[in-house]
Design a protein around this motif. Structure first.
Motif, PDB file in Angstrom:
ATOM      1  N   ASN A 278       0.712  -0.873   0.164  1.00 34.13           N
ATOM      2  CA  ASN A 278       0.068   0.341  -0.402  1.00 34.13           C
ATOM      3  C   ASN A 278       0.838   1.314   0.458  1.00 34.13           C
ATOM      4  OD1 ASN A 278      -2.342  -1.223  -0.104  1.00 34.13           O
ATOM      5  ND2 ASN A 278      -2.277  -1.348   2.505  1.00 34.13           N
ATOM      6  N   ALA A 279       1.979   0.964   0.587  1.00 30.82           N
ATOM      7  CA  ALA A 279       2.965   1.964   0.636  1.00 30.82           C
ATOM      8  C   ALA A 279       3.119   2.391  -0.915  1.00 30.82           C
ATOM      9  CB  ALA A 279       3.768   2.438   1.438  1.00 30.82           C
ATOM     10  N   GLY A 280       2.992   1.728  -2.186  1.00 33.72           N
ATOM     11  CA  GLY A 280       3.744   1.754  -3.026  1.00 33.72           C
ATOM     12  C   GLY A 280       4.992   0.409  -3.822  1.00 33.72           C
ATOM     13  N   PHE A 281       5.483   0.064  -2.528  1.00 32.66           N
ATOM     14  CA  PHE A 281       5.883  -1.370  -3.916  1.00 32.66           C
ATOM     15  C   PHE A 281       5.679  -2.227  -4.202  1.00 32.66           C
ATOM     16  CE2 PHE A 281       7.883   0.626   0.587  1.00 32.66           C
ATOM     17  CZ  PHE A 281       9.587   0.925   0.106  1.00 32.66           C
ATOM     18  N   ASP A 282       6.311  -2.640  -5.136  1.00 34.57           N
ATOM     19  CA  ASP A 282       5.457  -3.811  -5.861  1.00 34.57           C
ATOM     20  C   ASP A 282       5.666  -5.155  -5.153  1.00 34.57           C
ATOM     21  OD1 ASP A 282       5.160  -1.852  -8.843  1.00 34.57           O
ATOM     22  OD2 ASP A 282       7.509  -1.477  -7.948  1.00 34.57           O
ATOM     23  N   ASP A 283       6.582  -5.359  -4.228  1.00 32.69           N
ATOM     24  CA  ASP A 283       6.999  -6.731  -3.595  1.00 32.69           C
ATOM     25  C   ASP A 283       7.633  -6.377  -2.381  1.00 32.69           C
ATOM     26  OD1 ASP A 283       6.121  -9.471  -2.806  1.00 32.69           O
ATOM     27  OD2 ASP A 283       6.750 -10.454  -4.961  1.00 32.69           O
ATOM     28  N   TYR A 284       7.855  -7.760  -1.984  1.00 30.91           N
ATOM     29  CA  TYR A 284       8.050  -7.880  -0.385  1.00 30.91           C
ATOM     30  C   TYR A 284       8.751  -9.027  -0.609  1.00 30.91           C
ATOM     31  CZ  TYR A 284       7.317  -8.732   4.108  1.00 30.91           C
ATOM     32  OH  TYR A 284       7.720  -9.549   5.753  1.00 30.91           O
ATOM     33  N   LEU A 285      10.373  -8.934   0.028  1.00 29.09           N
ATOM     34  CA  LEU A 285      11.239  -9.387   0.495  1.00 29.09           C
ATOM     35  C   LEU A 285      11.629  -9.452   2.051  1.00 29.09           C
ATOM     36  CD1 LEU A 285      13.838 -10.575  -2.170  1.00 29.09           C
ATOM     37  CD2 LEU A 285      12.383 -11.764  -1.241  1.00 29.09           C
ATOM     38  N   ALA A 286      11.539 -10.586   2.720  1.00 28.36           N
ATOM     39  CA  ALA A 286      11.712 -10.831   4.208  1.00 28.36           C
ATOM     40  C   ALA A 286      13.198 -11.000   4.176  1.00 28.36           C
ATOM     41  CB  ALA A 286      10.709 -11.621   4.515  1.00 28.36           C
ATOM     42  N   LYS A 287      13.777 -10.842   5.351  1.00 29.90           N
ATOM     43  CA  LYS A 287      15.089 -10.783   5.815  1.00 29.90           C
ATOM     44  C   LYS A 287      15.457 -12.234   6.800  1.00 29.90           C
ATOM     45  CE  LYS A 287      17.253  -6.366   5.292  1.00 29.90           C
ATOM     46  NZ  LYS A 287      17.697  -5.391   5.773  1.00 29.90           N
ATOM     47  N   PRO A 288      15.768 -12.742   7.261  1.00 26.04           N
ATOM     48  CA  PRO A 288      16.927 -13.119   5.988  1.00 26.04           C
ATOM     49  C   PRO A 288      16.168 -13.316   5.039  1.00 26.04           C
ATOM     50  CG  PRO A 288      16.642 -14.307   7.690  1.00 26.04           C
ATOM     51  CD  PRO A 288      16.235 -13.504   7.769  1.00 26.04           C
ATOM     52  N   LEU A 289      17.236 -13.333   3.860  1.00 19.29           N
ATOM     53  CA  LEU A 289      17.056 -13.599   2.090  1.00 19.29           C
ATOM     54  C   LEU A 289      17.395 -15.136   2.159  1.00 19.29           C
ATOM     55  CD1 LEU A 289      18.154 -10.165   0.962  1.00 19.29           C
ATOM     56  CD2 LEU A 289      15.653 -10.528   1.412  1.00 19.29           C
ATOM     57  N   GLU A 290      16.028 -15.372   1.413  1.00 18.71           N
ATOM     58  CA  GLU A 290      16.515 -16.918   1.115  1.00 18.71           C
ATOM     59  C   GLU A 290      17.190 -16.892  -0.226  1.00 18.71           C
ATOM     60  OE1 GLU A 290      12.994 -20.065   0.917  1.00 18.71           O
ATOM     61  OE2 GLU A 290      12.498 -17.990   1.887  1.00 18.71           O
ATOM     62  N   THR A 291      18.779 -16.655   0.149  1.00 16.67           N
ATOM     63  CA  THR A 291      19.275 -16.431  -1.229  1.00 16.67           C
ATOM     64  C   THR A 291      19.708 -17.330  -2.471  1.00 16.67           C
ATOM     65  OG1 THR A 291      21.211 -17.858  -0.480  1.00 16.67           O
ATOM     66  CG2 THR A 291      21.546 -15.513   0.126  1.00 16.67           C
ATOM     67  N   ARG A 292      19.098 -18.512  -2.424  1.00 18.39           N
ATOM     68  CA  ARG A 292      19.576 -19.962  -3.057  1.00 18.39           C
ATOM     69  C   ARG A 292      17.287 -19.052  -4.454  1.00 18.39           C
ATOM     70  NH1 ARG A 292      21.255 -25.219  -1.754  1.00 18.39           N
ATOM     71  NH2 ARG A 292      22.650 -24.145  -0.573  1.00 18.39           N
ATOM     72  N   LYS A 293      16.664 -18.597  -3.598  1.00 17.54           N
ATOM     73  CA  LYS A 293      15.367 -18.276  -4.511  1.00 17.54           C
ATOM     74  C   LYS A 293      15.792 -16.781  -4.579  1.00 17.54           C
ATOM     75  CE  LYS A 293      12.173 -21.162  -1.405  1.00 17.54           C
ATOM     76  NZ  LYS A 293      11.166 -21.665  -0.172  1.00 17.54           N
ATOM     77  N   LEU A 294      15.927 -15.944  -4.510  1.00 16.20           N
ATOM     78  CA  LEU A 294      16.013 -14.762  -4.890  1.00 16.20           C
ATOM     79  C   LEU A 294      16.192 -14.213  -6.335  1.00 16.20           C
ATOM     80  CD1 LEU A 294      16.857 -11.498  -3.697  1.00 16.20           C
ATOM     81  CD2 LEU A 294      19.317 -12.664  -4.178  1.00 16.20           C
ATOM     82  N   PRO A 295      17.589 -15.361  -7.259  1.00 19.07           N
ATOM     83  CA  PRO A 295      17.490 -15.156  -8.650  1.00 19.07           C
ATOM     84  C   PRO A 295      16.513 -15.249  -9.707  1.00 19.07           C
ATOM     85  CG  PRO A 295      19.245 -16.344  -7.941  1.00 19.07           C
ATOM     86  CD  PRO A 295      18.315 -16.488  -6.664  1.00 19.07           C
ATOM     87  N   GLU A 296      14.925 -16.195  -8.901  1.00 17.70           N
ATOM     88  CA  GLU A 296      14.052 -16.549  -9.210  1.00 17.70           C
ATOM     89  C   GLU A 296      13.317 -15.852  -9.225  1.00 17.70           C
ATOM     90  OE1 GLU A 296      11.415 -17.972 -11.597  1.00 17.70           O
ATOM     91  OE2 GLU A 296      13.053 -18.445 -12.265  1.00 17.70           O
ATOM     92  N   PHE A 297      12.862 -14.629  -7.829  1.00 19.03           N
ATOM     93  CA  PHE A 297      12.386 -13.913  -7.392  1.00 19.03           C
ATOM     94  C   PHE A 297      12.326 -12.523  -8.812  1.00 19.03           C
ATOM     95  CE2 PHE A 297      11.820 -10.044  -5.330  1.00 19.03           C
ATOM     96  CZ  PHE A 297      10.764 -10.697  -4.614  1.00 19.03           C
TER      97      PHE A 297
END
Length: 123
Positions: A96-115
């Motif tokens: 609602n604040a204008g972001f297109d999506d959200y990633l929570a920390k700690p990041l799942e580094t193996r999933k980041l490239p596909e995201f």
């Protein structure tokens, strides 16, 4: 086509980790360590994707995103919130604040490239 990704995060270790993963996957990566610098680089570079930390001193990621959304030159940018806020309702608040999506920390580094790939192909 090589995509440009802007990382805005005040923590050097977070920027390094994100940069290393994204460069490995063939992206051109740019970095800002403050919200103000992130806004300036976003206007200058017109990146394909912005990964924006929420908790930064001086200007937080929500304020920086609001300023980018108010500017006709940058309102179209795809901006992903990166935050340790992972409580119920935080995702919706950030969208609602204008972001297109959200990633929570700690990041799942193996999933980041596909995201990232999914968000770039949506554009």
């Amino acid at each position: 086509m090589t995509y440009k990704i802007l990382i805005v995060d005040d923590t050097a270790a977070n920027r390094l980790m994100l940069r290393d993963i994204l460069v490995y996957h063939g992206y051109d990566v740019y970095e800002a360590h403050t919200g103000e610098e992130g806004i300036r680089l976003a206007r200058e570079l017109n990146p394909d994707l912005v990964l924006m930390d929420i908790q930064m001193p001086v200007m937080d990621g929500e304020t920086a995103t609001l300023k980018l959304r108010e500017d006709p030159r940058t309102r179209h940018l795809k901006i992903i919130a990166i935050t340790s806020f992972a409580m119920k309702g935080d995702r919706e608040r950030l969208l609602n604040a204008g972001f297109d999506d959200y990633l929570a920390k700690p990041l799942e580094t193996r999933k980041l490239p596909e995201f990232v790939r999914q968000h770039l192909s949506d554009g």
